[in-house]
Design a protein around this motif. Structure first.
Motif, PDB file in Angstrom:
ATOM      1  N   ALA A   6      63.354  65.259  82.018  1.00 48.51           N
ATOM      2  CA  ALA A   6      61.944  65.373  81.643  1.00 48.51           C
ATOM      3  C   ALA A   6      61.249  64.028  81.481  1.00 48.51           C
ATOM      4  O   ALA A   6      60.666  63.744  80.438  1.00 48.51           O
ATOM      5  CB  ALA A   6      61.834  66.164  80.338  1.00 48.51           C
ATOM      6  N   GLN A   8      58.191  61.242  81.989  1.00 49.99           N
ATOM      7  CA  GLN A   8      56.745  61.417  81.879  1.00 49.99           C
ATOM      8  C   GLN A   8      56.075  61.569  83.242  1.00 49.99           C
ATOM      9  O   GLN A   8      55.017  62.177  83.365  1.00 49.99           O
ATOM     10  CB  GLN A   8      56.127  60.240  81.123  1.00 49.99           C
ATOM     11  CG  GLN A   8      54.726  60.480  80.605  1.00 49.99           C
ATOM     12  CD  GLN A   8      54.669  61.493  79.458  1.00 49.99           C
ATOM     13  OE1 GLN A   8      55.662  61.720  78.777  1.00 49.99           O
ATOM     14  NE2 GLN A   8      53.511  62.106  79.244  1.00 49.99           N
ATOM     15  N   PHE A  19      52.441  63.771  83.831  1.00 51.19           N
ATOM     16  CA  PHE A  19      52.069  64.500  82.630  1.00 51.19           C
ATOM     17  C   PHE A  19      51.196  63.646  81.711  1.00 51.19           C
ATOM     18  O   PHE A  19      51.491  62.462  81.479  1.00 51.19           O
ATOM     19  CB  PHE A  19      53.316  64.928  81.858  1.00 51.19           C
ATOM     20  CG  PHE A  19      54.165  65.923  82.589  1.00 51.19           C
ATOM     21  CD1 PHE A  19      53.954  67.282  82.441  1.00 51.19           C
ATOM     22  CD2 PHE A  19      55.158  65.496  83.458  1.00 51.19           C
ATOM     23  CE1 PHE A  19      54.726  68.213  83.134  1.00 51.19           C
ATOM     24  CE2 PHE A  19      55.940  66.406  84.153  1.00 51.19           C
ATOM     25  CZ  PHE A  19      55.728  67.762  83.989  1.00 51.19           C
ATOM     26  N   VAL A  23      52.521  67.092  76.516  1.00 51.05           N
ATOM     27  CA  VAL A  23      53.296  68.139  77.172  1.00 51.05           C
ATOM     28  C   VAL A  23      54.752  68.004  76.729  1.00 51.05           C
ATOM     29  O   VAL A  23      55.346  66.938  76.835  1.00 51.05           O
ATOM     30  CB  VAL A  23      53.199  68.040  78.705  1.00 51.05           C
ATOM     31  CG1 VAL A  23      54.030  69.151  79.358  1.00 51.05           C
ATOM     32  CG2 VAL A  23      51.754  68.123  79.166  1.00 51.05           C
ATOM     33  N   ALA A  25      58.822  68.134  76.308  1.00 46.63           N
ATOM     34  CA  ALA A  25      59.885  67.786  77.246  1.00 46.63           C
ATOM     35  C   ALA A  25      60.430  69.018  77.964  1.00 46.63           C
ATOM     36  O   ALA A  25      60.693  68.983  79.172  1.00 46.63           O
ATOM     37  CB  ALA A  25      61.007  67.055  76.509  1.00 46.63           C
ATOM     38  N   GLN A  27      58.844  71.737  78.664  1.00 48.37           N
ATOM     39  CA  GLN A  27      57.847  72.164  79.638  1.00 48.37           C
ATOM     40  C   GLN A  27      57.871  71.262  80.866  1.00 48.37           C
ATOM     41  O   GLN A  27      57.741  71.741  82.004  1.00 48.37           O
ATOM     42  CB  GLN A  27      56.459  72.155  79.001  1.00 48.37           C
ATOM     43  CG  GLN A  27      56.291  73.160  77.866  1.00 48.37           C
ATOM     44  CD  GLN A  27      54.974  72.974  77.121  1.00 48.37           C
ATOM     45  OE1 GLN A  27      54.442  71.870  77.035  1.00 48.37           O
ATOM     46  NE2 GLN A  27      54.453  74.067  76.573  1.00 48.37           N
ATOM     47  N   ARG A  28      58.041  69.957  80.647  1.00 54.61           N
ATOM     48  CA  ARG A  28      58.116  69.031  81.770  1.00 54.61           C
ATOM     49  C   ARG A  28      59.301  69.388  82.665  1.00 54.61           C
ATOM     50  O   ARG A  28      59.172  69.428  83.894  1.00 54.61           O
ATOM     51  CB  ARG A  28      58.225  67.585  81.273  1.00 54.61           C
ATOM     52  CG  ARG A  28      57.018  67.114  80.482  1.00 54.61           C
ATOM     53  CD  ARG A  28      56.936  65.607  80.380  1.00 54.61           C
ATOM     54  NE  ARG A  28      58.083  64.979  79.752  1.00 54.61           N
ATOM     55  CZ  ARG A  28      58.185  64.719  78.450  1.00 54.61           C
ATOM     56  NH1 ARG A  28      57.198  65.068  77.619  1.00 54.61           N
ATOM     57  NH2 ARG A  28      59.247  64.115  77.962  1.00 54.61           N
ATOM     58  N   GLU A  29      60.441  69.672  82.066  1.00 55.76           N
ATOM     59  CA  GLU A  29      61.606  70.035  82.871  1.00 55.76           C
ATOM     60  C   GLU A  29      61.355  71.311  83.671  1.00 55.76           C
ATOM     61  O   GLU A  29      61.707  71.396  84.846  1.00 55.76           O
ATOM     62  CB  GLU A  29      62.839  70.209  81.993  1.00 55.76           C
ATOM     63  CG  GLU A  29      64.077  70.557  82.832  1.00 55.76           C
ATOM     64  CD  GLU A  29      65.327  70.739  81.997  1.00 55.76           C
ATOM     65  OE1 GLU A  29      66.193  69.857  82.038  1.00 55.76           O
ATOM     66  OE2 GLU A  29      65.425  71.776  81.316  1.00 55.76           O
ATOM     67  N   TYR A  32      59.303  70.340  86.680  1.00 52.69           N
ATOM     68  CA  TYR A  32      60.104  69.606  87.663  1.00 52.69           C
ATOM     69  C   TYR A  32      61.031  70.544  88.420  1.00 52.69           C
ATOM     70  O   TYR A  32      61.135  70.498  89.651  1.00 52.69           O
ATOM     71  CB  TYR A  32      60.942  68.518  86.983  1.00 52.69           C
ATOM     72  CG  TYR A  32      60.157  67.302  86.564  1.00 52.69           C
ATOM     73  CD1 TYR A  32      59.320  66.637  87.450  1.00 52.69           C
ATOM     74  CD2 TYR A  32      60.272  66.792  85.276  1.00 52.69           C
ATOM     75  CE1 TYR A  32      58.601  65.517  87.065  1.00 52.69           C
ATOM     76  CE2 TYR A  32      59.564  65.667  84.877  1.00 52.69           C
ATOM     77  CZ  TYR A  32      58.736  65.037  85.771  1.00 52.69           C
ATOM     78  OH  TYR A  32      58.025  63.921  85.381  1.00 52.69           O
ATOM     79  N   CYS A 136      49.504  67.386  84.952  1.00 52.93           N
ATOM     80  CA  CYS A 136      49.762  68.451  83.977  1.00 52.93           C
ATOM     81  C   CYS A 136      49.241  68.032  82.604  1.00 52.93           C
ATOM     82  O   CYS A 136      49.529  66.927  82.138  1.00 52.93           O
ATOM     83  CB  CYS A 136      51.258  68.733  83.878  1.00 52.93           C
ATOM     84  SG  CYS A 136      52.053  69.051  85.476  1.00 52.93           S
ATOM     85  N   VAL A 144      50.768  75.156  79.954  1.00 48.48           N
ATOM     86  CA  VAL A 144      50.409  73.851  80.506  1.00 48.48           C
ATOM     87  C   VAL A 144      49.335  74.084  81.553  1.00 48.48           C
ATOM     88  O   VAL A 144      49.470  74.957  82.419  1.00 48.48           O
ATOM     89  CB  VAL A 144      51.625  73.157  81.158  1.00 48.48           C
ATOM     90  CG1 VAL A 144      51.212  71.806  81.731  1.00 48.48           C
ATOM     91  CG2 VAL A 144      52.767  72.986  80.157  1.00 48.48           C
ATOM     92  N   SER A 209      62.444  59.067  88.735  1.00 49.37           N
ATOM     93  CA  SER A 209      61.527  58.863  87.614  1.00 49.37           C
ATOM     94  C   SER A 209      60.577  57.694  87.891  1.00 49.37           C
ATOM     95  O   SER A 209      60.921  56.718  88.569  1.00 49.37           O
ATOM     96  CB  SER A 209      62.307  58.581  86.332  1.00 49.37           C
ATOM     97  OG  SER A 209      63.126  59.675  85.987  1.00 49.37           O
TER      98      SER A 209
END
Length: 212
Positions: A6, A8, A19, A23, A25, A27-29, A32, A136, A144, A209
């Motif tokens: 996760a 940024q 992001f 948001v 972590a 949700q970020r995963e 992705y 996002c 999100v 990343s």
């Protein structure tokens, strides 16, 4: 698969996902993994000759795993570099709150040769290119707000650095589209483990990343 994947912002194959602050972590995963899953499925279908329109197929895969992606809005390309056109298009249609995370991610990507190579190698297939920019924003504990900017184009010759420079004359048949969605992580929960297992077991080589 306990550690979260996760950052940024990251290059995910032919997508740049970025992001805004706030948001979560987890949700970020989810985002992705979802976009990697959809890209992998679309690339496989393309290789098998099953894809008529790349973005339509990609959106349909996202729908299968719980995303609600509406019909996109078409944009008119400007004369700027592709990176600048993406930021400008996102800002014009859905606002600076969305364009700013993408702008910062692209600045980081331009300095990151491995991430840029991953993006370009994945985006181009022969003389045809496809890529996405996905900003996002937080929207409550289980949602999100997202934009999906898609660009499809053809090149007249083999090219590198198409996103940040190069000769615009070699780009033709270019189409820009953008869609806005609300990603509901509660609804996605039923697909989460299946999607993550598929992406992680297949390979994470398509994720790099970005430090924003």
């Amino acid at each position: 698969m306990t550690a979260l994947i996760a950052p940024q912002a990251a290059v995910v194959g032919g997508s740049v996902v970025a992001f805004a602050n706030g948001v979560q972590a987890s949700q970020r995963e989810d985002i992705y993994m979802s976009t990697a899953f959809a890209q992998n499925a679309t690339r496989a279908a393309l290789q098998d000759g099953l894809v008529g329109d790349w973005f339509t197929y990609y959106r349909n895969v996202l729908r299968v795993i719980g995303w609600d992606v509406p019909k996109p809005t078409a944009l008119t390309p400007s004369g700027a570099r592709m990176a600048g056109q993406a930021v400008q298009g996102i800002e014009t249609v859905i606002g600076e709150a969305y364009s700013e995370p993408v702008r910062r991610a692209l600045l980081a990507m331009e300095r990151n040769t491995s991430a840029l190579k991953l993006f370009e190698d994945t985006s181009l297939r022969g003389n045809v290119g496809y890529f996405q920019m996905i900003p996002c924003l937080p929207s409550g504990p289980n949602k999100v707000q997202m934009g999906i900017y898609h660009r499809q184009f053809q090149v007249r010759q083999q090219v590198s650095g198409f996103l940040f420079g190069g000769n615009p004359a070699i780009i033709h048949n270019s189409v820009e589209q953008i869609a806005v969605i609300t990603f509901n992580t509660l609804h996605y929960a039923q697909f989460r483990e299946k999607v993550k297992k598929s992406v992680v077991s297949g390979s994470l080589k398509y994720l790099s990343s970005l430090d924003i």
